[in-house]
Design an enzyme around this catalytic site. Sequence first.
Site, PDB file in Angstrom:
ATOM      1  N   HIS A 577       0.814  -1.205   0.000  1.00 14.20           N
ATOM      2  CA  HIS A 577       0.000   0.000   0.000  1.00 14.20           C
ATOM      3  C   HIS A 577       0.849   1.256   0.000  1.00 14.20           C
ATOM      4  O   HIS A 577       0.508   2.257  -0.617  1.00 14.20           O
ATOM      5  CB  HIS A 577      -0.888   0.009   1.247  1.00 14.20           C
ATOM      6  CG  HIS A 577      -2.302  -0.317   0.906  1.00 14.20           C
ATOM      7  ND1 HIS A 577      -3.162  -0.906   1.789  1.00 14.20           N
ATOM      8  CD2 HIS A 577      -2.999  -0.126  -0.231  1.00 14.20           C
ATOM      9  CE1 HIS A 577      -4.330  -1.064   1.206  1.00 14.20           C
ATOM     10  NE2 HIS A 577      -4.252  -0.605  -0.018  1.00 14.20           N
ATOM     11  N   ASP A 841       0.637  -8.635 -18.010  1.00 11.03           N
ATOM     12  CA  ASP A 841       0.504 -10.094 -18.005  1.00 11.03           C
ATOM     13  C   ASP A 841       1.121 -10.726 -19.249  1.00 11.03           C
ATOM     14  O   ASP A 841       1.712 -11.797 -19.175  1.00 11.03           O
ATOM     15  CB  ASP A 841      -0.973 -10.497 -17.882  1.00 11.03           C
ATOM     16  CG  ASP A 841      -1.419 -10.486 -16.428  1.00 11.03           C
ATOM     17  OD1 ASP A 841      -0.650 -10.973 -15.585  1.00 11.03           O
ATOM     18  OD2 ASP A 841      -2.510  -9.969 -16.133  1.00 11.03           O
TER      19      ASP A 841
HETATM   20  C1  PEP Z   1      -2.123  -6.144 -17.808  1.00 12.51           C
HETATM   21  O1  PEP Z   1      -1.994  -7.336 -17.508  1.00 12.51           O
HETATM   22  O2  PEP Z   1      -1.292  -5.524 -18.505  1.00 12.51           O
HETATM   23  C2  PEP Z   1      -3.285  -5.371 -17.334  1.00 12.51           C
HETATM   24  C3  PEP Z   1      -3.502  -4.162 -17.736  1.00 12.51           C
HETATM   25  O3  PEP Z   1      -4.076  -5.961 -16.411  1.00 12.51           O
HETATM   26  P1  PEP Z   1      -3.699  -6.041 -14.844  1.00 12.51           P
HETATM   27  O4  PEP Z   1      -2.450  -5.235 -14.646  1.00 12.51           O
HETATM   28  O5  PEP Z   1      -4.856  -5.503 -14.102  1.00 12.51           O
HETATM   29  O6  PEP Z   1      -3.488  -7.508 -14.655  1.00 12.51           O
HETATM   30 MG    MG Z   2      -3.683  -8.412 -16.581  1.00 15.22          MG
END
Ligand code: PEP
Ligand code: MG
Length: 954
Positions: A577, A841
């Site tokens: 946080h 991701d």
């Molecule tokens: C990503 O994976 O780039 C994305 C935008 O989703 P999150 O970061 O919420 O997993």
């Molecule tokens: Mg993602």
Amino acid sequence: MLTLGHNDIMLGCRANDWHAALDQAAAALGEAGLVAPGYRDGLYDREAQSSTFLGNAIAIPHGTPESREHVKRTGVRVLQFPEGIEWHDGNRVHVLVTIAAQSDEHLDILRQLTHVLDREGVADKLAAADSRTAVASLLSKAPVEARLDADTLCLKFPARDHLELALAGAARLRQAGCVDATFVAAVAEQTPRALGQGLWFTSSTVGVNTPALSLATPETSLEGHQEPVQGVFCLAAQGDAHLGLLERLAALLDSGSGEALFNADVATVLARLSGESASAQTVRARVLNAHGLHARPAKQLVQVARQQTMPIKVRLLEGGGEAVSAASLTKVIGLGARRGQLLVFSAEGEGADAALEAVVGAVGEGLGEKVLPFEEGRDHTQDTPREIPLEPLPEDTPHQAVAASPGLAIGPVFVMRTPRFEYAERAEDAVHEKRRLERAIEAGIEQLEALVRSAPGGEVSEILSMHEEMLDDPELHQAAREGIEEGMSAEAAWWAAIDTAARAQEMLADRLLAERAADLRDVGRRVLGVLCGVELPTPPDEPYILVMDDVGPSDVAQLDTQKVRGLLTARGGATAHSAILARALGIPAVVGAGERVLGLENGVELILDGERGRVVPAPSLERRQRAELSLKERERLEREAYAARFEEGRTRDGHRVEVAANLGNTAHTADAVERGAEGVGLLRTEFIFMAHAQAPDLDTQVAEYRQAIEALDGRPLVARTLDVGGDKPLPYWPVPQEDNPFLGLRGIRLALTQPEVLETQFRALLTAAVGKPLRIMLPMVKDIAEFRAAKSIFDRLLAEIPENERATDVQLGVMIEVPSCALLAPSLAAEVDFFSIGTNDLTQYTLAIDRGHPELSAQADGLHPAVLRLIQMTVDAAHAQGKWVGVCGELGSDAQAVPVLVGLGVDELSVAARQIPLVKARLREFDLAEARRQAELALAQSTSEAVRDALERC
Ligand code: PEP
Ligand code: MG
């Protein structure tokens, strides 16, 4: 814990007297490289204090605490004297278990040996043993008792039936490291058996590492079976380690007291399963002896207990061990109690008060040893690391850590050392202590309210409000009040309650939830500060870089942003946080830099690079001037970018690239628009779900989404459907423990297991966006089949809801986060309306690097050519079908990546709201042809480092 190896045992030793035997033992430790010669005197000094004879022909020579400086390594040497020696206290000894211990490891050995003391004929067997194996097996077979403690309990779990409870218990055992996934699978295949009194039982021997017992209780009593369900025991069985525990459970049921476990808290469950009677009176006493309850003080305690007119039981507060007779020496030693640990004594009947007072008094007086009071937080128990002098960081040398909040800061450091709270452990007047605690909690709440009022809004206020809620938690108050009733001071009882809750939180598999333990301790310290009248050290009046061990979220919220130029912490990760807050406040931050940063002298100059996660202490004049130049340049750029924030996102030659905002909270939409957002490119709707104790219903969701849509005033909203599961669990949507949560049941896979949740979300979005542009995207899609499954629900709703009651300008797209989806982009592009590339991701799955990994995440660089190729494939496939492509991962705001992404053909960049003016400014710096050249150059490289180098040179 020390264990005995065969090489540690020396058979057939001979000595004329105990001196000669002790000399041999010292020499054996020395030859094994465990001690320096000076340790021998320590062994003698210890015997002079009192004999280390244990019983059953065993003595355990060990050095005095002062002689520990001669210990090089912890270890043991066992010397067998078949003919025996007369020890100086007149006892006959056949075995010396000689210990070189750097701390209190000899207690573990003592504990292991207590079972030997109970057994008849062991002395003769030890004398006659003719192999090391025989000696080892006589000494080493420590009694194993199945584990049961706060970490194996899973109380008030939101389960729907006894099977789910059994699984929750199994998952808890897995999190505690007692079993592996095969155990959980075995439990899933069987139906729990009713024990009566609302309790159920399931067990397996498959995949057990450590025998253990878990109890899972439901949030509310579950009906609907022949029997009510008030709790399910899940046993990881191995050998007969669980027999004692099950006997105690059977006794509890026999006495008809099973209900004692319903709605009970951790302390009550452990007390009942320890065999402590519910009607017994209990008192706690802290062990003050420097080396715990070793043989000598244990003997004293047993004598005091035996002088009482009734049986007294004792157990350790920590863990779920049995309440044993305080009159049994072996049982008391077997507790292995260390300094600082709390003992719980219990007795029943008339006169119990006086009896308990006598034992507690004896413990408080040190059981025949000189003792010092125990000071929580100051005392060096096994939990508090030894103070090691910190080697200073080398001057003018970059020190790499974790980037947590972008920006560059230069300034003198101010090292904030955690304040020490000094207080008495015990207090006489419980009523007075409770009043003090109440007042301190109120003062804590008032402080937080004042902070919320002066906070800049957004995440800062939210976290401070969450702290207020934590402070208001009735369970915490109750736990502290119970401690006070048992004789603790308000400070000690409060901190014990906070620490127990924080430890339970830390055990959670999910990193985000585990990091909330820092919030709890932060809240705890606030109240402790009020109780002890301790104020935080005063920072200097001049601007500075704040250095802390692990900055608490409310510390960040209180930061004077005018003065704090940057933040550097020894511990913590980018998802803490404090890091989130630092980003929200725009303070550059580097975290997880290691303890050595705490050794920095106050006032030393530091360059802190929050983008690269680097700090340079005491920079050379030249390095400092370079950093100052880039800082000035950056500030100028920021000012200019902000002034031009409402211009459309376009390259220098006018090529259009929309710049939108990533949001987790619809309340921040207006702020994003004020920063120049041309829409919301990613609404992480899971945060809306996480903010509620149960799935928000249709109306709640409509109200939430409407807030964003209204603030957008006709600009498009791209909402991502619920992306939870795996490492982002929703408390009210339990998912079985998985070995690889990142590769498990998450995103769209999880949503499709409860299509009604997805349907409600679609319906809410469609309803909220009447007359406004709405884009919906699905997370973690791996191929067209998942898209089609979701689309069929979506199409049905479009047909069902009259057009005047729903959005008509709608698109349904997918996020490209899984490499398979990029590789198959042509097949998807034919059916979806758009793609949005989640580079966070996509990079993690392409490079096989956990995006939150403390050491590796810096290598998870989205500018890796493999990721860029996947982006290229995605864009080409989409454009061939006339569809648009956005990028909503962090790469979209990376200054080096922006031209590359534009050159690859990306149509929209969605970034953190604060970054919007800068990204728009970056777009104005190049033209499309240049962007294409940079994209080609990047694609031609073979590593991300090479990409960055090549881009820097061009
Ligand atoms: C990503 O994976 O780039 C994305 C935008 O989703 P999150 O970061 O919420 O997993
Ligand atoms: Mg993602």
